[in-house]
Motif scaffolding. Structure first.
Motif, PDB file in Angstrom:
ATOM      1  N   ALA A  20       2.724  -6.565  10.262  1.00 29.56           N
ATOM      2  CA  ALA A  20       3.736  -6.727   9.215  1.00 29.56           C
ATOM      3  C   ALA A  20       4.953  -5.824   9.350  1.00 29.56           C
ATOM      4  CB  ALA A  20       3.092  -6.508   7.839  1.00 29.56           C
ATOM      5  N   GLY A  70       7.977  -9.093   7.625  1.00 27.51           N
ATOM      6  CA  GLY A  70       6.545  -8.841   7.469  1.00 27.51           C
ATOM      7  C   GLY A  70       6.131  -8.934   6.008  1.00 27.51           C
ATOM      8  N   TYR A  71       6.989  -8.421   5.157  1.00 32.89           N
ATOM      9  CA  TYR A  71       6.736  -8.478   3.718  1.00 32.89           C
ATOM     10  C   TYR A  71       6.613  -9.936   3.269  1.00 32.89           C
ATOM     11  CZ  TYR A  71       7.807  -7.522  -1.254  1.00 32.89           C
ATOM     12  OH  TYR A  71       7.781  -7.450  -2.624  1.00 32.89           O
ATOM     13  N   CYS A 121       4.467   3.760  -6.262  1.00 30.06           N
ATOM     14  CA  CYS A 121       5.243   2.735  -5.557  1.00 30.06           C
ATOM     15  C   CYS A 121       4.884   2.672  -4.083  1.00 30.06           C
ATOM     16  CB  CYS A 121       6.731   3.065  -5.657  1.00 30.06           C
ATOM     17  SG  CYS A 121       7.329   3.074  -7.334  1.00 30.06           S
ATOM     18  N   SER A 122       4.873   1.479  -3.559  1.00 31.30           N
ATOM     19  CA  SER A 122       4.744   1.306  -2.118  1.00 31.30           C
ATOM     20  C   SER A 122       6.091   1.575  -1.469  1.00 31.30           C
ATOM     21  CB  SER A 122       4.313  -0.126  -1.805  1.00 31.30           C
ATOM     22  OG  SER A 122       4.306  -0.332  -0.420  1.00 31.30           O
ATOM     23  N   ASP A 123       6.065   2.256  -0.331  1.00 26.01           N
ATOM     24  CA  ASP A 123       7.326   2.494   0.383  1.00 26.01           C
ATOM     25  C   ASP A 123       7.449   1.544   1.575  1.00 26.01           C
ATOM     26  OD1 ASP A 123       5.447   3.524   2.096  1.00 26.01           O
ATOM     27  OD2 ASP A 123       6.645   5.268   2.663  1.00 26.01           O
ATOM     28  N   PHE A 124       6.754   0.421   1.496  1.00 21.66           N
ATOM     29  CA  PHE A 124       6.692  -0.462   2.659  1.00 21.66           C
ATOM     30  C   PHE A 124       8.059  -0.786   3.249  1.00 21.66           C
ATOM     31  CE2 PHE A 124       6.636  -4.516   4.856  1.00 21.66           C
ATOM     32  CZ  PHE A 124       5.668  -4.255   5.809  1.00 21.66           C
ATOM     33  N   ARG A 144       6.645   8.050  -2.458  1.00 16.53           N
ATOM     34  CA  ARG A 144       6.365   8.964  -1.349  1.00 16.53           C
ATOM     35  C   ARG A 144       5.808  10.292  -1.838  1.00 16.53           C
ATOM     36  NH1 ARG A 144       9.451   8.473   4.194  1.00 16.53           N
ATOM     37  NH2 ARG A 144       8.764   6.343   4.584  1.00 16.53           N
ATOM     38  N   GLU A 176       6.469  -2.892  -5.048  1.00 18.05           N
ATOM     39  CA  GLU A 176       5.199  -3.069  -5.733  1.00 18.05           C
ATOM     40  C   GLU A 176       4.587  -1.708  -6.071  1.00 18.05           C
ATOM     41  OE1 GLU A 176       6.041  -5.208  -3.317  1.00 18.05           O
ATOM     42  OE2 GLU A 176       6.077  -6.944  -4.652  1.00 18.05           O
ATOM     43  N   ARG A 223      11.841  -8.043  11.173  1.00 18.16           N
ATOM     44  CA  ARG A 223      11.819  -6.674  10.647  1.00 18.16           C
ATOM     45  C   ARG A 223      10.833  -6.586   9.479  1.00 18.16           C
ATOM     46  NH1 ARG A 223      15.853  -3.666  12.969  1.00 18.16           N
ATOM     47  NH2 ARG A 223      17.409  -4.885  14.096  1.00 18.16           N
ATOM     48  N   SER A 224      10.821  -5.456   8.812  1.00 19.83           N
ATOM     49  CA  SER A 224       9.770  -5.290   7.809  1.00 19.83           C
ATOM     50  C   SER A 224       9.927  -6.241   6.623  1.00 19.83           C
ATOM     51  CB  SER A 224       9.657  -3.835   7.348  1.00 19.83           C
ATOM     52  OG  SER A 224      10.887  -3.362   6.898  1.00 19.83           O
ATOM     53  N   HIS A 261      -0.628  -4.368  -6.366  1.00 25.21           N
ATOM     54  CA  HIS A 261       0.452  -5.326  -6.073  1.00 25.21           C
ATOM     55  C   HIS A 261       1.288  -5.716  -7.283  1.00 25.21           C
ATOM     56  CE1 HIS A 261      -2.516  -5.824  -2.935  1.00 25.21           C
ATOM     57  NE2 HIS A 261      -3.190  -6.765  -3.538  1.00 25.21           N
ATOM     58  N   GLY A 281       0.809  -1.215   0.000  1.00 28.56           N
ATOM     59  CA  GLY A 281       0.000   0.000   0.000  1.00 28.56           C
ATOM     60  C   GLY A 281       0.844   1.268   0.000  1.00 28.56           C
TER      61      GLY A 281
END
Lengths: 473, 473, 473, 473
Positions: C427, D432-433, D225-228, D27, D248, D428-429, D183, C387
């Motif tokens: 997440a 989660g990813y 873009c996602s900045d996840f 962003r 993504e 860490r993230s 996605h 997202g």
């Protein structure tokens, strides 16, 4: 060579051969004639099915190899193992989900003996015995599991040294053995019993390092049959277990003489442990092969029960069916793969199933078996244990009520037939028998986990991690 | 009032009262005398145990309330529910893990009827019947589950409208009912049978909205007994099931007349659904209470088996024991909490167990039951299904071999006693019976999940999330 | 005494008190002012929330007891434990699922010290320290877990004896301690740190048997902060973790002097082990109490996500919601029951939560935590990790596309707010933090299993089994 | 043809080609140069690794087929699928457990298009496009998942018809499409994006039945873009995620023109559904192939963590390791088997992986992923989330304390390197990813279950059950 020219025996020949002086006990009494016995006869006739199966032209291609039973065909490549697995699966389906086991386990032991004794003095004895069994198309039991006494202690530390079978006397013409093996399947209805050690032994436990074979009717061999499945007398409610039975014995060797040519291993403790493991390697593969009809039956039962009850479209039914399918097909897939990944024992040239994959298959089967049972029970209903019996169905007074009130999305006759099968496989003593075998036969869950752990080569995974973790290079 | 002055019947009085004209069938034949019958007599004597229990001075304080059986004590507060639960647990332990159920389920139904009919015309009939049963200390069965036919269709859409029990005629003095109920426990050995609807009904299904009670010996009431547990004849290998039995019937109402004073609910479809749910609310609490001795037995078996085998110190044994303890104690803890969180039905003043917590307890029990069985099997060994029978143990020829070879960390006699109990509870037909009941009795897994979902108030959790997610306020 | 007259500090007073000479390191640098630090300041302000909570008149009844913080109220009965649990739950919900822990864990340790030293020479020191902390309403950290070195060896067998904190010198006025404790929560933002031993010690490990307390700003106390949650800088995508933070330290005691009046236990190895266990007994109860808002948030997220996506009616959604509800409510139920079953430590009169039930609650929470996470992820969707970020949402160029394309059954703003919360809890690094804490904090899964096993009394279950197995009596 | 003569691009050529007018937002801001961007550049360089991998002579045999990238080799038999799987696995291991995906997914889509359009008018367009991509060795993204709006409604019933991508205008030279896909992996760093439909469509949903491809820099294509995974800036604590990244996009088609030769499917709703399924068939096989390095890393981490902590001999460690091994090897085994059981699409001659087995592999991976994470976390310890950061390790003031106190059975440097890797993969993230991808990527758990159920042929199992249940024949 045509099927008719093979060495394979007919089921009648197999049965006839069981009439000898074997010392068999059932419910505390000596059994004069195994075939004529109301319970043991069922087991013998179940064993006979396997001989009939091989004589059926439809199965001959699978069941016969070079004029001998395919069971006796020493695997030399992946395809041989696949073929052996296919035979075991088909013959067990023919036996209504109950393996015959009168040649499966024996050949597992023979292959292990051929591998482990290869290059040793006793190899020729093994080879002769193997050729004899193959030529005569004999039925074989394997007595492996010692009664073991206190599990916290090894053979030599037991209060009674006989709690692991051992050599008590060495003679010029052979050895005298004493001890008892537990859970020996089919002993009362086979020709020969092969004895192999259970486990790794210490250097000072040479007396227990012994493998041999004797005819079942050998003096001193006493078979105490379990009556666990006694009395499944109503074929309507026991469609499988009233006609298909396997009987285990406590197999006592009461100072039994074994001539040297039947002694396959003696005092070599290292090789004894290797033999125990090698046998299990073959036997777990046999096991996962013969479990397939049972797990298929669970899937089929789920489908038929849902149809009979009218619940096919319920979402929870699909959820459970999906799980059952995944279970059955994962076991099947890993079994196939265990064969496809066959390894070859260099010196002997014998192919054996991939140990890690075999144990994955077996562990998957065993670990989830009770969950599978639970799901099929869930798909069925309480009628599994509250339904009518065969005498009710036969009674003109009772049957009309059953027909009226136990019909659902299919007529009562069909629905009850499915429920009776389900009850036999899921809730009656045959179900209990299978449920315990799932956890303990061919190695317990714990044994499978240990083998899994040991047969895995961790080096590639560790190397990957070390590479990924090397932040500073 | 002393115990001797209570209205409680002796076990003999209970048994004597079962000798009447009741129409009972077992294995296709009419049973003349339930008490004298080799199988049904066991069930009747098991039911009688509960009356003996209450007469035992040791249990009187728990079993007797205000001169009546505590089973009949209408709960008014949390402590009453705890007491009821404790009685059910203790009496089931007395019955060797098999609930008696001759008053438990009946009072569950009576409490539900008292609640649901409160404020309606039929309340007095219910109250009179309740007082009559309590005063006479009667044994009661409850017939709830309709045979249901095609599960994809409701009562009125079945091919045969009788597949859900219904009123076929209304008369001045009462009603005529027709249909059949499945899985009715203990019917052959109780005095009265209470009939209540299964489920929510449509507005146009008034004929099926009926609740009533009749003596078992009422003309037209036909009991077709299941013979599922038939023939557990060897008490050595069946220490529990050879002496403790519950028999379910297909309970047919073949145009049975019910006088108005025994008709508790009729044509009110909304209230019929409510009654079904309210009964289940009480009955699941009864269920989790009576499951406790069984799950305790699993823990105790695990401990005794490990001790007998000499495996107490194995790490996997502790792992499994811990799981079993957690299982048993979570069910017990939630059962206690369900009582402690009692709710009070305002109009009637009747206390009932907290629905969410009761269903948590029941679902936890049911969901993990087969995993528990698997673990105890794992702790035992294959001997569960390959061991000797009572006749072997009695045979002077055989027993010495069993004593020698089946000893382990304890003598064979003790080890086999534990294994026989384990086999009875885990692998024989009693095990199958319990295994199916775990999933289906007192509501299936799916029913428990639905009730769980519905009895949860999601508003606090949703409010919390909405507050946390309000990033911009 | 009104709330205004209590000894409770305001959040400002709490924060102000943290400005001292404490030696705190973050990302390799000495931190001059904890409050002003961009990351540690967040943690401090999160701790301050708890002081604000207690000052809120709405919560005063729960948060204040006899003019002191309820956290400091020594439990004397079940109701006191329930109240303590309720306070911890409410205050953690106020802290957005992250426990404050600035008084919870400290009082757990104080209660344990009061119990364990009761009747010994050091009891008065403990009591004085307790009264001092309570009167000043201090914030406390507890440093228990030694860094431990090689887990296969105990304290005295490590290559470096400092790998378990120990006394290196005994002086007239006190002791000198050396060593390091891992995972100390909140150390940088509390007033005092209490040190207690990790585990049972051998008789020859007296130097490691030490418990004491010192102000955080004591010379030689060095706090090396973890930066694990560093940089959750975007409040839109991190609604919880950008504002709520807990920071753990490696807490080094570099030859720290502790005066005798702050030494609570020394050289008594037996009592040291008891203290470790007693602390954990209280602390696991604290833990299950503060986990409740998090598991509630999972249920609430499931409901809100399903609503936002439009999947509320899907059968698999209900299945997962039911599981989540059962999970949350089993943990809550067992937590309540652990309090209700309070035991009283006879000599000290201190009530403590029922050990078996507390460990059941904690183990249930921990064992199923990752399954719960999986289910909520499943209910959400891939958008959790694909997202947009807060800068996208703020951008006039980007936002219209998000509003158009990420709307579903609710507008995009609402749906993304729910997804952001879900992502933060499931997440992102806060999720990882909680996921690791679930398994390791307040005792690992294995530690909980051992305590479960040990706190169970097997005698009733064994007695039941022995009675049932006694076939011949 | 030698490796040097292939059409394969170097990583530099790949990167250089990404510099065009593509409309990329990160962003909230338009990105001028993807390669130069601090975050997107990492993703691009991760994609480039795959080109470098193929140029490495060590891998050339696997990576190059007939002068083209093996990714582009249309599978014609089981061995081809095995080879493709091996390449994906090796290249992902090279990419540190993160798949490159710049050619994997695109060729999955191309194979599906070749199969589904075979025999239709658009086949030649697909073939031309395929040959063009292969010859140029292009990098491809696939945009499949529509943003979907309210999941309870199909495309045409959404409030906004654009919530599924659709044709809004048909022109002589092509079509105009509008909508957004969620996605989409790697879109910002590939050359072309292929668009295919998500799902089965109704007959009246022709506008949504569209598949095509356009260069990423096509006007109207907007990538949000996602900045996840933004900000994994410390390579010491993020050994994987600081260097390997996949980004993504929400891929918006803002009235984008597609010329007819790039339109592969249009208005054929039936074939649109088939294309969606066929793509997934290939893509799940790709998925299980690229998951193998990750699950291997879990096994390796378990082994290295246990070694570092000194817990290798603990029984619970072996238990968990065994489970992890079984998990990894079951996924690997089923993946291999899915290739070995390849089916051939008759008209096109394209081989595809066995659907049931592929879904078994994928479901096994997905279903147990979070349990695997839990076990590795358990084997690690709390240090995963309380440990030091890279700045601490670099600080001469801090590092000595870390070296002294965080050593265990191995030096601190080695132990922390393992923990940092573990933390990156588990907490860490990046963790989660991967955790969300495990459940949702390449089809959710529910989608896999549906495919499993549908791809199973129940007839043999049902026939077996019918035969076994036919008691009266």
């Amino acid at each position: 060579m045509s099927v008719l020219q093979t060495s394979l025996r007919t089921s009648e020949e197999y049965l006839e051969h069981l009439r000898d002086d074997r010392e068999v006990y059932y419910r505390g009494e000596r059994v004069a004639d195994v075939i004529a016995h109301p319970e043991l006869g069922i087991a013998a006739r179940h064993g006979a099915l396997d001989f009939a199966f091989a004589k059926d032209p439809e199965h001959a291609e699978l069941a016969v190899t070079d004029g001998f039973s395919t069971f006796y065909a020493v695997p030399r490549c992946a395809a041989d193992l696949r073929r052996r697995s296919a035979l075991i699966e088909a013959s067990t389906a023919h036996g209504a989900t109950l393996v015959s086991l009168v040649r499966e386990i024996g050949t597992d032991a023979l292959f292990a003996l051929l591998r482990v004794t290869h290059g040793t003095d006793t190899y020729e004895r093994v080879e002769s015995f193997y050729e004899y069994c193959r030529a005569k198309d004999l039925a074989l039991a394997v007595a492996q599991t010692d009664v073991k006494g206190d599990r916290a202690r090894g053979p030599k530390d037991q209060d009674d040294p006989d709690l692991y079978l051992r050599v008590v006397e060495e003679r010029e013409d052979g050895i005298i053995v004493r001890g008892a093996k537990a859970h020996t399947s089919c002993t009362a209805n086979v020709d020969e019993v092969i004895v192999i050690p259970t486990r790794a032994l210490g250097d000072d436990e040479k007396d227990w390092a012994v493998a041999f074979a004797v005819p079942v009717a050998t003096p001193g061999v006493k078979l105490f049959c379990s009556d666990f499945q006694h009395g499944a007398d109503d074929p309507w409610t026991h469609p499988v277990s009233s006609r298909h039975k396997m009987v285990e014995t406590l197999t006592v060797f009461d100072d039994v003489f074994v001539p040297w040519d039947r002694v396959f291993l003696y005092s070599d403790t290292k090789r004894a442990g290797l033999l125990a493991l090698t046998f299990v390697e073959f036997h777990r593969f046999t096991a996962v092969s013969y479990k397939l009809p049972l797990v298929d039956a669970f899937v089929g039962l789920g489908a038929c029960l849902a149809e009979a009850n009218g619940t096919v479209r319920a979402s929870h039914v699909r959820e459970k069916m999906t799980w059952l399918i995944a279970y059955a097909e994962t076991v099947r897939g890993l079994t196939h793969l265990a064969a496809d990944r066959a390894l070859i024992d260099e010196p002997s040239g014998i192919a054996y199933p991939h140990p890690l994959t075999t144990n994955l298959a077996k562990w998957t089967f065993a670990r989830d078996y009770h969950s599978a049972v639970e799901r099929v029970i869930d798909l069925a209903g309480g009628l599994l244990v509250t339904g009518p019996g065969g005498a009710d169905w036969s009674s003109p007074e009772v049957r009309p009520y059953l027909e009226k009130y136990l019909a659902a999305a299919v007529p009562a006759a069909e629905r009850l037939a499915i429920f009776n099968l389900a009850s036999d496989l899921l809730a009656r003593s045959y179900a209990g028998y299978q449920g315990v075998l799932a956890i303990h036969a061919e190695g317990s869950l714990e044994a499978e986990k240990i083998t899994l752990y040991r047969s895995y080569d961790p080096r590639p995974a560790v190397a990957l991690v070390r590479r990924l973790a090397s932040f500073d290079d």
